[in-house]
Write an enzyme that holds these catalytic residues in place. Structure first.
Site, PDB file in Angstrom:
ATOM      1  N   GLY A 174       2.483  13.362  11.496  1.00  0.00           N
ATOM      2  CA  GLY A 174       2.417  12.343  10.458  1.00  0.00           C
ATOM      3  C   GLY A 174       2.127  12.982   9.120  1.00  0.00           C
ATOM      4  N   MET A 176      -0.602  13.300   7.576  1.00  0.00           N
ATOM      5  CA  MET A 176      -1.847  14.064   7.491  1.00  0.00           C
ATOM      6  C   MET A 176      -1.820  15.338   8.317  1.00  0.00           C
ATOM      7  SD  MET A 176      -4.817  11.203   7.447  1.00  0.00           S
ATOM      8  CE  MET A 176      -4.709   9.809   6.328  1.00  0.00           C
ATOM      9  N   ASP A 288      -6.208   4.301   5.064  1.00  0.00           N
ATOM     10  CA  ASP A 288      -4.807   4.358   5.500  1.00  0.00           C
ATOM     11  C   ASP A 288      -4.650   3.625   6.831  1.00  0.00           C
ATOM     12  OD1 ASP A 288      -2.130   5.006   5.286  1.00  0.00           O
ATOM     13  OD2 ASP A 288      -2.349   6.963   6.241  1.00  0.00           O
TER      14      ASP A 288
END
Length: 363
Positions: A174, A176, A288
């Site tokens: 993802g 991150m 998030d």
């Protein structure tokens, strides 16, 4: 009962006879085994520290040192062949498989007993290809398919973090970073390791903030939050170690099954709200929250992922841009309006907004 011979495995009964002649025979037998193991390793082209091996067996040191002396100038069979020293196969190229085996052992992906077992199986077969050797190790369950592919690409060392966490499988990627299923060799348990997308930085402030955020995450303990265990830095790689939870994200469930029945969706959102409340009371904001950061276990428990990491990455991004206004952090479909203007404005209310957007998406 006389004490056991330190050269013999405990409980095998060999040392219980206690006669000096028998003890000496056992020592010579053990010396022969060690010399044979060293010869196998050297013949496979693996680095072998003879002095270290002698130091590890002080009770055998004088005889062992003399017996190993002849191996100090030993050349592996593949090397002798490549130099034309084999009359049957002159000029045959050395097998690259020994290099793969050495890189795997050096990285720590395979153990010494596993290596020795493999060497005995290979016997005199020194022309095995790298791909065949990797497949054999996967069949023996010494490597996973992911580790074998990484090793063949020359990245065996990258599969071990901090000399302790062996990455076994990629679970997802993802914004991150990438999450891996890993094995914690110290505590002998499966864990999830998130390697942050921010790599290559030598900024001490980055590492300091990451460690501070990880410590805060580790203090959270709630059934609806994925537990953080540890964090670390390996070279330029920053990673977070978390509990491994079987299940699927709500985003994956939406993709595979479509909309979720309202009663179930409300229950999932309620569980996520309980986890968020626990974090908010301790000063942590997610920033998030979205379906892909909510994990559903087989027993229908919702667990929040990536709690706190968004704030950490937002802080780092703002430092890099000299704290300019207009720098947002999050996923647009679930972001509160204030996050679009400046990520620093996000607080617990921003998470509630993101949870509401998530619930809307679920139904």
């Amino acid at each position: 009962m006389p004490p056991e011979d330190p050269a013999s495995p405990p409980g095998d009964g060999r040392a219980s006879e206690g006669t000096p002649g028998r003890d000496q025979d056992l020592r010579f037998e053990r010396v022969g085994e060690i010399v044979g193991e060293c010869s196998d390793r050297l013949n496979a082209g693996l680095t072998t520290d003879l002095d270290r091996i002698i130091a590890e067996h002080p009770e055998l040191a004088p005889v062992l040192a003399e017996s190993l002396e002849g191996l100090r100038n030993f050349k592996p069979a593949a090397d002798r062949i490549s130099r034309g020293g084999d009359n049957k196969h002159p000029g045959r190229a050395a097998s690259p498989a020994s290099n793969l085996l050495e890189s795997l052992e050096r990285s720590g992906l395979i153990s010494a007993p596993g290596r020795d077992c493999l060497l005995r199986q290979l016997g005199e077969m020194r022309e095995i290809e790298d791909s065949e050797l990797a497949r054999l190790l996967v069949d023996q369950k010494q490597l996973t398919g992911f580790q074998a592919r990484e090793a063949l690409a020359g990245r065996a060392a990258e599969c071990v973090l901090a000399g302790r966490f062996h990455l076994r499988e990629e679970l997802g990627t993802g914004g991150m970073g990438t999450v891996y299923l890993a094995h914690d060799t110290k505590l002998d348990r499966p864990v999830a390791v998130k390697v942050l997308a921010e790599r290559g930085t030598n900024d001490p402030g980055f590492v300091s903030r990451f460690e501070r955020e990880a410590r805060a995450l580790a203090k959270l303990s709630h059934p609806n939050i994925v537990q953080a265990f540890d964090s670390g830095t390996d070279g330029t790689c920053n990673f977070l170690v978390m509990e491994y939870v079987e299940g699927s994200s709500l985003a994956d469930i939406l993709k595979s099954k479509g909309r979720i029945p309202p009663a179930l969706a409300a229950d999932y959102a309620y569980q996520a709200a309980l986890g968020l409340d626990h974090a908010h009371q301790r000063g942590l904001v997610h920033r998030d929250l979205k379906p892909s950061n909510l994990l559903l276990t087989p027993d229908r428990r919702v667990k929040i992922l990536d709690l706190g990491l968004a704030r950490f990455l937002a802080d780092h991004l703002q430092d890099a841009t000299r704290t300019q206004e207009g720098v947002g952090m999050g996923t647009p479909d679930y972001m509160a309006p204030e996050q679009f203007r400046d990520a620093r404005n996000a607080d617990a209310r921003s998470d509630v907004y993101g949870l509401g957007c998530t619930l809307y998406h679920l139904v």
